[in-house]
Design an enzyme around this catalytic site. Structure first.
Site, PDB file in Angstrom:
ATOM      1  N   ASP A   1       0.865  -1.182   0.000  1.00 30.37           N
ATOM      2  CA  ASP A   1       0.000   0.000   0.000  1.00 30.37           C
ATOM      3  C   ASP A   1       0.904   1.235   0.000  1.00 30.37           C
ATOM      4  O   ASP A   1       1.575   1.527   0.973  1.00 30.37           O
ATOM      5  CB  ASP A   1      -0.890  -0.012   1.248  1.00 30.37           C
TER       6      ASP A   1
ATOM      7  N   ASP B   1      -3.438   7.213  -3.029  1.00 31.05           N
ATOM      8  CA  ASP B   1      -3.472   6.077  -2.095  1.00 31.05           C
ATOM      9  C   ASP B   1      -3.906   4.872  -2.917  1.00 31.05           C
ATOM     10  O   ASP B   1      -5.070   4.766  -3.308  1.00 31.05           O
ATOM     11  CB  ASP B   1      -4.485   6.403  -0.980  1.00 31.05           C
TER      12      ASP B   1
ATOM     13  N   HIS C   1     -12.322   5.521   1.594  1.00 29.06           N
ATOM     14  CA  HIS C   1     -12.469   6.814   2.268  1.00 29.06           C
ATOM     15  C   HIS C   1     -12.254   7.974   1.300  1.00 29.06           C
ATOM     16  O   HIS C   1     -11.531   7.847   0.308  1.00 29.06           O
ATOM     17  CB  HIS C   1     -11.455   6.910   3.413  1.00 29.06           C
TER      18      HIS C   1
ATOM     19  N   GLU D   1      -6.596  -1.283  -4.169  1.00 24.80           N
ATOM     20  CA  GLU D   1      -7.067   0.076  -3.885  1.00 24.80           C
ATOM     21  C   GLU D   1      -6.653   1.023  -5.005  1.00 24.80           C
ATOM     22  O   GLU D   1      -5.524   0.936  -5.503  1.00 24.80           O
ATOM     23  CB  GLU D   1      -6.450   0.557  -2.565  1.00 24.80           C
TER      24      GLU D   1
END
Ligand SMILES: O=S(=O)(c1cccs1)N(Cc1ccc(F)cc1)Cc1ncn[nH]1
Ligand SMILES: [Mn+2]
Ligand SMILES: [Mn+2]
Ligand SMILES: [Mn+2]
Length: 371
Positions: free
Chosen positions: A144, A155, A224, A352
């Protein structure tokens, strides 16, 4: 003028390669069931032109961060092998990021600590000084990576394995994240996205040594929204069906991340903490502990409100800071983010991406030809 090539491992700053300051666009997706309204509307195209020109929200910052991300992760995928220590892996990635983004104070640099969570641990593990852990061939490693330019944080994460056992788990999570990205859009309710993610995730199962495991969405992790120098912008995108009526809004950045597990489908805090971040609207409490006061000054000047880890404190010259750091946490000035793990023996995977809800289209900023 001769074209400058990227080195291997990558160490040439991107401004030397993209000399006109224009960076590659991410993947463009039309908004779902929007047919062409947004794409053709004069007003929306005007809004977009204004956004493009505003130095504060210029798209070039986030696209530069994304290109750094793509080049660093390509090198990571090529070089990371069982037998390397977690510290060597972290340094390989972070040396690349710092070089390519041309790290300059709080203007550009690493967005948050390099997540290297293993196996039943899903998030927020990165080695602290003295960590001697070595990557094994049976491990499932979540990488990540965070890169920021002018506070615009990319991100994005992917999962690496070196044996085929958990290929289906990894496939399930990649598909679930792509579902989450497809379902995202202006005015879309966050609860709707959670249900769609869960449906995709739980349509998969994985066979391990003759036993079948259904893939579960991890119910207490979430995507998020992302703000300026703020990794968590206040909105959460859950991975399971829920009735959150909060809507996504035009101009917002979101990290759409999903986690699948062969375990409980729930994580708990487990192990030594490495990740921390100054709380944005922290109360201004008078600090009695002098060492806490000076540590807070160092955190503010080196990281601002970006998350950091103990290794980053070490490299800016801090030492013997644990008592002060724990005091800042206990005073509600710094948030700690301990590793988040499912049951021992279970396996977790993550994918992600960072997306931008532009006035006319959805841009998957961090998309590459790898994932
Ligand atoms: O779990 S989170 O705290 C969160 C999810 C929803 C609301 S807040 N977190 C934000 C974060 C916290 C600390 C970091 F160092 C980096 C990021 C998600 C995340 N971790 C890694 N990538 N994305
Ligand atoms: Mn190489
Ligand atoms: Mn992440
Ligand atoms: Mn995230």
């Amino acid at each position: 003028k001769k074209k400058v090539q990227q080195s291997d491992p990558p160490r040439v700053g991107l401004s030397k390669i993209f000399t006109n300051g224009v960076y590659p666009e991410g993947e463009i997706q039309p908004y779902k069931d929007d047919n062409t309204w947004r794409t053709t509307s004069e007003e929306k195209r005007y809004d977009e032109r204004m956004a493009m020109e505003d130095p504060e929200i210029t798209y070039q910052s986030i696209r530069r961060a994304a290109e750094v991300h793509r080049q660093v992760r390509q090198s990571a995928r090529k070089h990371i092998r069982p037998g390397m220590t977690m510290t060597e892996i972290a340094n390989l990635i972070e040396d690349g990021s710092r070089a390519l983004v041309e790290e300059t104070g709080l203007e550009s640099g690493i967005g948050f600590p390099t997540g290297l969570s293993l196996n039943h641990c899903a998030a927020h593990y990165t080695p602290n000084a003295g960590d001697t852990n070595v990557l094994q061939s049976g491990d499932v490693l979540k990488i990540d990576i965070g890169v920021h330019v002018k506070g615009r944080i990319v991100d994005s994460a992917f999962t690496l394995n070196f044996e085929p056992t958990y290929d289906r788990l990894i496939e399930a999570v990649k598909a679930a994240t792509d579902t989450g990205i497809r379902e995202s859009g202006i005015d879309v309710r966050l609860g709707e996205i959670g249900g769609a993610i869960q449906e995709t995730m739980e349509s998969y199962e994985v066979e391990v040594n003759g036993k079948i495991y259904p893939v579960k969405s991890i119910e207490n992790l979430s995507g998020h929204s992302i703000g300026l120098y703020q990794i968590h912008g206040g909105k959460s995108v859950q991975l399971v069906k829920n009735d959150d009526q909060t809507k996504m809004e035009e101009g917002e950045y979101f990290a759409i991340e999903t986690f699948g597990s062969t375990g409980r489908g729930r994580v708990v805090e487990s192990g030594e903490c490495s990740h921390y971040a100054k709380i944005i609207d922290a109360p201004r409490v008078p600090l009695r502990l002098t060492s806490a006061k000076s540590l807070l000054k160092s955190i503010s000047s080196n990281f601002g409100t970006l998350p950091f880890c103990r290794r980053y404190l070490d490299r800016v010259g801090e030492s013997k800071y644990l008592l002060a750091l724990n005091h800042l946490v206990q005073q509600g000035i710094v948030q700690d983010y301990p590793p988040l793990c499912d049951a021992k023996g279970s396996m977790t995977a993550q994918f992600e991406h960072t997306i931008l809800l532009r006035p006319t289209v959805k841009e998957v900023i961090s998309r590459g030809d790898d994932y």
